[in-house]
Design a protein around this motif. Structure first.
Motif, PDB file in Angstrom:
ATOM      1  N   GLU A 168       0.848  -1.185   0.000  1.00 55.46           N
ATOM      2  CA  GLU A 168       0.000   0.000   0.000  1.00 55.46           C
ATOM      3  C   GLU A 168       0.886   1.239   0.000  1.00 55.46           C
ATOM      4  O   GLU A 168       1.932   1.273   0.664  1.00 55.46           O
ATOM      5  CB  GLU A 168      -0.912  -0.015   1.220  1.00 55.46           C
ATOM      6  CG  GLU A 168      -1.952   1.077   1.194  1.00 55.46           C
ATOM      7  CD  GLU A 168      -2.997   0.932   2.280  1.00 55.46           C
ATOM      8  OE1 GLU A 168      -3.905   1.773   2.317  1.00 55.46           O
ATOM      9  OE2 GLU A 168      -2.908  -0.027   3.082  1.00 55.46           O
ATOM     10  N   THR A 169       0.468   2.257  -0.739  1.00 52.31           N
ATOM     11  CA  THR A 169       1.292   3.457  -0.858  1.00 52.31           C
ATOM     12  C   THR A 169       0.405   4.667  -1.104  1.00 52.31           C
ATOM     13  O   THR A 169      -0.799   4.535  -1.313  1.00 52.31           O
ATOM     14  CB  THR A 169       2.316   3.292  -2.009  1.00 52.31           C
ATOM     15  OG1 THR A 169       3.223   4.389  -2.000  1.00 52.31           O
ATOM     16  CG2 THR A 169       1.646   3.210  -3.362  1.00 52.31           C
ATOM     17  N   GLU A 170       1.002   5.828  -1.089  1.00 46.13           N
ATOM     18  CA  GLU A 170       0.311   7.061  -1.460  1.00 46.13           C
ATOM     19  C   GLU A 170       0.554   7.340  -2.943  1.00 46.13           C
ATOM     20  O   GLU A 170       1.642   7.064  -3.456  1.00 46.13           O
ATOM     21  CB  GLU A 170       0.843   8.238  -0.629  1.00 46.13           C
ATOM     22  CG  GLU A 170       0.511   8.142   0.847  1.00 46.13           C
ATOM     23  CD  GLU A 170      -0.980   8.247   1.120  1.00 46.13           C
ATOM     24  OE1 GLU A 170      -1.661   9.043   0.431  1.00 46.13           O
ATOM     25  OE2 GLU A 170      -1.458   7.532   2.020  1.00 46.13           O
ATOM     26  N   PRO A 171      -0.422   7.905  -3.648  1.00 44.88           N
ATOM     27  CA  PRO A 171      -0.201   8.207  -5.064  1.00 44.88           C
ATOM     28  C   PRO A 171       0.782   9.359  -5.224  1.00 44.88           C
ATOM     29  O   PRO A 171       0.910  10.221  -4.345  1.00 44.88           O
ATOM     30  CB  PRO A 171      -1.591   8.602  -5.572  1.00 44.88           C
ATOM     31  CG  PRO A 171      -2.314   9.082  -4.359  1.00 44.88           C
ATOM     32  CD  PRO A 171      -1.781   8.265  -3.212  1.00 44.88           C
ATOM     33  N   LEU A 172       1.455   9.379  -6.379  1.00 49.17           N
ATOM     34  CA  LEU A 172       2.326  10.497  -6.709  1.00 49.17           C
ATOM     35  C   LEU A 172       1.474  11.676  -7.162  1.00 49.17           C
ATOM     36  O   LEU A 172       0.398  11.492  -7.747  1.00 49.17           O
ATOM     37  CB  LEU A 172       3.292  10.099  -7.827  1.00 49.17           C
ATOM     38  CG  LEU A 172       4.249   8.943  -7.525  1.00 49.17           C
ATOM     39  CD1 LEU A 172       5.002   8.551  -8.791  1.00 49.17           C
ATOM     40  CD2 LEU A 172       5.209   9.327  -6.419  1.00 49.17           C
ATOM     41  N   PRO A 173       1.960  12.903  -6.951  1.00 45.99           N
ATOM     42  CA  PRO A 173       1.179  14.069  -7.380  1.00 45.99           C
ATOM     43  C   PRO A 173       1.251  14.312  -8.884  1.00 45.99           C
ATOM     44  O   PRO A 173       0.430  15.037  -9.445  1.00 45.99           O
ATOM     45  CB  PRO A 173       1.816  15.225  -6.602  1.00 45.99           C
ATOM     46  CG  PRO A 173       3.206  14.771  -6.331  1.00 45.99           C
ATOM     47  CD  PRO A 173       3.134  13.283  -6.160  1.00 45.99           C
ATOM     48  N   ALA A 174       2.244  13.727  -9.556  1.00 48.13           N
ATOM     49  CA  ALA A 174       2.409  13.913 -10.999  1.00 48.13           C
ATOM     50  C   ALA A 174       3.160  12.717 -11.566  1.00 48.13           C
ATOM     51  O   ALA A 174       3.827  11.976 -10.839  1.00 48.13           O
ATOM     52  CB  ALA A 174       3.174  15.205 -11.276  1.00 48.13           C
ATOM     53  N   ILE A 175       3.060  12.558 -12.886  1.00 47.23           N
ATOM     54  CA  ILE A 175       3.771  11.468 -13.553  1.00 47.23           C
ATOM     55  C   ILE A 175       5.258  11.775 -13.533  1.00 47.23           C
ATOM     56  O   ILE A 175       5.690  12.864 -13.954  1.00 47.23           O
ATOM     57  CB  ILE A 175       3.278  11.312 -15.008  1.00 47.23           C
ATOM     58  CG1 ILE A 175       1.780  10.996 -15.031  1.00 47.23           C
ATOM     59  CG2 ILE A 175       4.078  10.234 -15.732  1.00 47.23           C
ATOM     60  CD1 ILE A 175       1.165  11.049 -16.405  1.00 47.23           C
ATOM     61  N   GLU A 176       6.058  10.823 -13.058  1.00 42.66           N
ATOM     62  CA  GLU A 176       7.492  11.039 -13.007  1.00 42.66           C
ATOM     63  C   GLU A 176       8.121  10.823 -14.384  1.00 42.66           C
ATOM     64  O   GLU A 176       7.586  10.084 -15.220  1.00 42.66           O
ATOM     65  CB  GLU A 176       8.146  10.117 -11.962  1.00 42.66           C
ATOM     66  CG  GLU A 176       8.161   8.636 -12.323  1.00 42.66           C
ATOM     67  CD  GLU A 176       6.940   7.868 -11.855  1.00 42.66           C
ATOM     68  OE1 GLU A 176       5.813   8.366 -12.050  1.00 42.66           O
ATOM     69  OE2 GLU A 176       7.120   6.753 -11.343  1.00 42.66           O
ATOM     70  N   GLU A 177       9.247  11.468 -14.629  1.00 40.51           N
ATOM     71  CA  GLU A 177       9.957  11.308 -15.899  1.00 40.51           C
ATOM     72  C   GLU A 177      10.468   9.878 -16.014  1.00 40.51           C
ATOM     73  O   GLU A 177      10.975   9.300 -15.048  1.00 40.51           O
ATOM     74  CB  GLU A 177      11.117  12.297 -15.973  1.00 40.51           C
ATOM     75  CG  GLU A 177      11.822  12.311 -17.325  1.00 40.51           C
ATOM     76  CD  GLU A 177      12.905  13.372 -17.401  1.00 40.51           C
ATOM     77  OE1 GLU A 177      13.718  13.289 -18.328  1.00 40.51           O
ATOM     78  OE2 GLU A 177      12.923  14.265 -16.541  1.00 40.51           O
ATOM     79  N   GLY A 178      10.338   9.291 -17.187  1.00 38.41           N
ATOM     80  CA  GLY A 178      10.814   7.926 -17.412  1.00 38.41           C
ATOM     81  C   GLY A 178      10.019   6.873 -16.664  1.00 38.41           C
ATOM     82  O   GLY A 178      10.561   5.832 -16.298  1.00 38.41           O
ATOM     83  N   ARG A 179       8.732   7.151 -16.450  1.00 40.43           N
ATOM     84  CA  ARG A 179       7.885   6.223 -15.689  1.00 40.43           C
ATOM     85  C   ARG A 179       7.973   4.814 -16.270  1.00 40.43           C
ATOM     86  O   ARG A 179       7.753   4.603 -17.461  1.00 40.43           O
ATOM     87  CB  ARG A 179       6.441   6.706 -15.722  1.00 40.43           C
ATOM     88  CG  ARG A 179       5.489   5.834 -14.923  1.00 40.43           C
ATOM     89  CD  ARG A 179       4.071   6.407 -14.925  1.00 40.43           C
ATOM     90  NE  ARG A 179       3.135   5.549 -14.232  1.00 40.43           N
ATOM     91  CZ  ARG A 179       2.952   5.533 -12.907  1.00 40.43           C
ATOM     92  NH1 ARG A 179       3.667   6.337 -12.138  1.00 40.43           N
ATOM     93  NH2 ARG A 179       2.076   4.735 -12.358  1.00 40.43           N
TER      94      ARG A 179
END
Length: 200
Positions: free
Chosen positions: A172-183
């Motif tokens: 379980e985790t928290e979502p990222l606020p934005a798409i990271e580079e090189g996802r």
């Protein structure tokens, strides 16, 4: 996962099985080796026993329940699609129950048989091995080809692999606020639809 004993009967989950934390197990439920139980599945063993045998998968939003003194069983490598409902029935080894299908009391889905998505299998129906049933109520449409049975087996093996992947790395985790580079993309086995398989 929410797991509840009822009158002293505690669910059993093999150490090599994966049950999602949002699935609910109540009472007389037995989840065998290498099984996968998906998010929001409900396995209510508060009347009859529920048994998932080795390598079976029960996908998200499925409901499994049964009458007192009756077992609801998914045999080895059984494959239960998203949103399906099983009630006091038996799904034989290597059979598939499609998405949102319903299999009713004392029905039996034969080995390597397919229940089409959204089909309704009435109480007491015996679905022959290696056959396709579809409709409301379900009727036998035809015998399955070897390519279809092989396609189903590959899909089931993909869920068995997902069991191992989840046991090893799902957290379980928290979502990222934005798409990271090189996802990155998930590296999972190639899975093709039956239509794509037939096209070659």
């Amino acid at each position: 996962m929410p797991c509840y004993a009822l009158e002293g009967v505690v669910p059993v989950v093999d150490a090599t099985a994966y049950v999602h934390p949002t699935a609910v197990l109540i009472g007389d439920v037995i989840v065998g080796p290498g099984c996968y139980v998906g998010p929001c599945a409900s396995l209510r063993g508060d009347f009859g026993r529920i048994v998932l045998e080795r390598g079976a998968n029960v996908q998200d939003n499925c409901t499994i329940h049964g009458f007192p003194d009756q077992d609801t069983v998914v045999e080895e490598n059984g494959h239960i699609g998203h949103g399906a409902v099983l009630h006091s029935c038996v799904v034989r080894r290597d059979a598939l129950v499609g998405m949102n299908a319903v299999v009713m009391d004392e029905a039996e889905i034969g080995a390597n048989a397919f229940v089409a998505a959204c089909a309704f299998v009435p109480a007491g129906m015996r679905v022959p091995a290696k056959s396709l049933v579809a409709g409301i109520p379900a009727t036998v449409r035809r015998e399955l080809g070897d390519d279809e049975i092989a396609w189903k087996r590959e899909g089931t093996e993909t869920y068995q692999d997902l069991t191992r992947r989840c046991l090893a790395s799902l957290v379980e985790t928290e979502p990222l606020p934005a798409i990271e580079e090189g996802r990155p993309r998930l590296q999972s086995p190639e899975v093709r639809s039956l239509i794509a398989t037939r096209r070659g």
